[in-house]
Design an enzyme around this catalytic site. Sequence first.
Site, PDB file in Angstrom:
ATOM      1  N   HIS A 122     -44.412 -21.095 -31.772  1.00  0.00           N
ATOM      2  CA  HIS A 122     -45.977 -20.564 -29.930  1.00  0.00           C
ATOM      3  C   HIS A 122     -46.634 -20.110 -31.005  1.00  0.00           C
ATOM      4  CE1 HIS A 122     -47.328 -19.528 -26.713  1.00  0.00           C
ATOM      5  NE2 HIS A 122     -47.868 -18.117 -27.093  1.00  0.00           N
ATOM      6  N   SER A 156     -52.356 -20.781 -26.734  1.00  0.00           N
ATOM      7  CA  SER A 156     -51.905 -19.945 -25.219  1.00  0.00           C
ATOM      8  C   SER A 156     -52.596 -19.715 -24.340  1.00  0.00           C
ATOM      9  CB  SER A 156     -51.146 -18.797 -26.073  1.00  0.00           C
ATOM     10  OG  SER A 156     -49.798 -18.769 -25.126  1.00  0.00           O
ATOM     11  N   ASP A 196     -41.619 -23.192 -30.797  1.00  0.00           N
ATOM     12  CA  ASP A 196     -41.860 -22.532 -29.615  1.00  0.00           C
ATOM     13  C   ASP A 196     -41.106 -21.889 -28.390  1.00  0.00           C
ATOM     14  OD1 ASP A 196     -43.445 -21.772 -28.034  1.00  0.00           O
ATOM     15  OD2 ASP A 196     -45.468 -22.543 -27.917  1.00  0.00           O
TER      16      ASP A 196
END
Length: 330
Positions: A303, A176, A273
């Site tokens: 995610h 991320s 996601d």
Amino acid sequence: MRTLVSGRSAHLSRRAQGAGAAGKMAGVGLAAVAAWVPCRRWGLAAVTFGFHHGLSTLLARKTERAPQWLRACRHKTSISFLSRPDLPNLAYKRLKGKSPGIIFIPGYISNMNGTKALAIEEFCKSLGHAYIRFDYSGVGNSDGNLEECTVGKWRKDVLSIIDDLAEGPQILVGSSLGGWLMFHAAIARPQKVVALVGVATAVDGLVTQFNQLPIETKKEIEMKGVWPMPSKYSEEGVYRIQYSVIKEAEHHCLLHSPIPVKCPIRLLHGMKDDIVPWHTSVQVADRVVSTDVDVILRKNSDHRMKEKADIQLLVYTIDDLIDKLSTIVH
């Protein structure tokens, strides 16, 4: 750039060692199982890809033979601290070993004890490769005040780990926000960063999400000085992000121009996601200068990409890069 879309489950191919077993990932809808070959690292099976069948049955064939490090990622290493003049001390855990080393860069407000970080540690331990995981300043066991942290300060954290702790060439694995920061590290330290693996890579993510808000909402956030960004991963249901952090993050955006990174890049992303759209990884792949770029999409992953099949894909991707780099060196 190549894109591989996986259905229920899949894993990245590694280079076959035997004669006639060559193969790499092909484009969407073209990748398929060609042959099972002995895997020298884990004593399990590796796979090469051809052109006729789907990928959905791969992990089903391997479930009963999952490596031990996937079943029990609980190896303990002691916490150390990197002292930095005029900057917060950083908590980290390190395994010493051979090159290339691997560094895990966590997501926003995530610490070094997450599922992916621990799984990679066990993987590196099994192969004897060096590995570092750490906490950002203001997070976990590191010093610092979270409310004073910015993308720029966390960028400095990553560079401190690379400069002061890592020895030799490194593969960066960023999750991320960590995926955003790993690109900055690769730009700043091109001689030391030899490959990148992104998981739900959030390049420019904070700024992009803010800019998608209605004008009135953005004005209200600017006036109040805080953005209560909704998140199902926060106990409160929101992350309270200072407006100044958003403005500072704008100075670190990369997608507005070609990204000057030339090393091999693998971008893994879940198509479910709802935090960072998978299209972001495709956009990153398009903007980056490197020609050795694969985007690997997991149809049913979210995610966090922390399910068993996701972790398996991640470590196989790292292993494939280690093989590739070893081939280049030798």
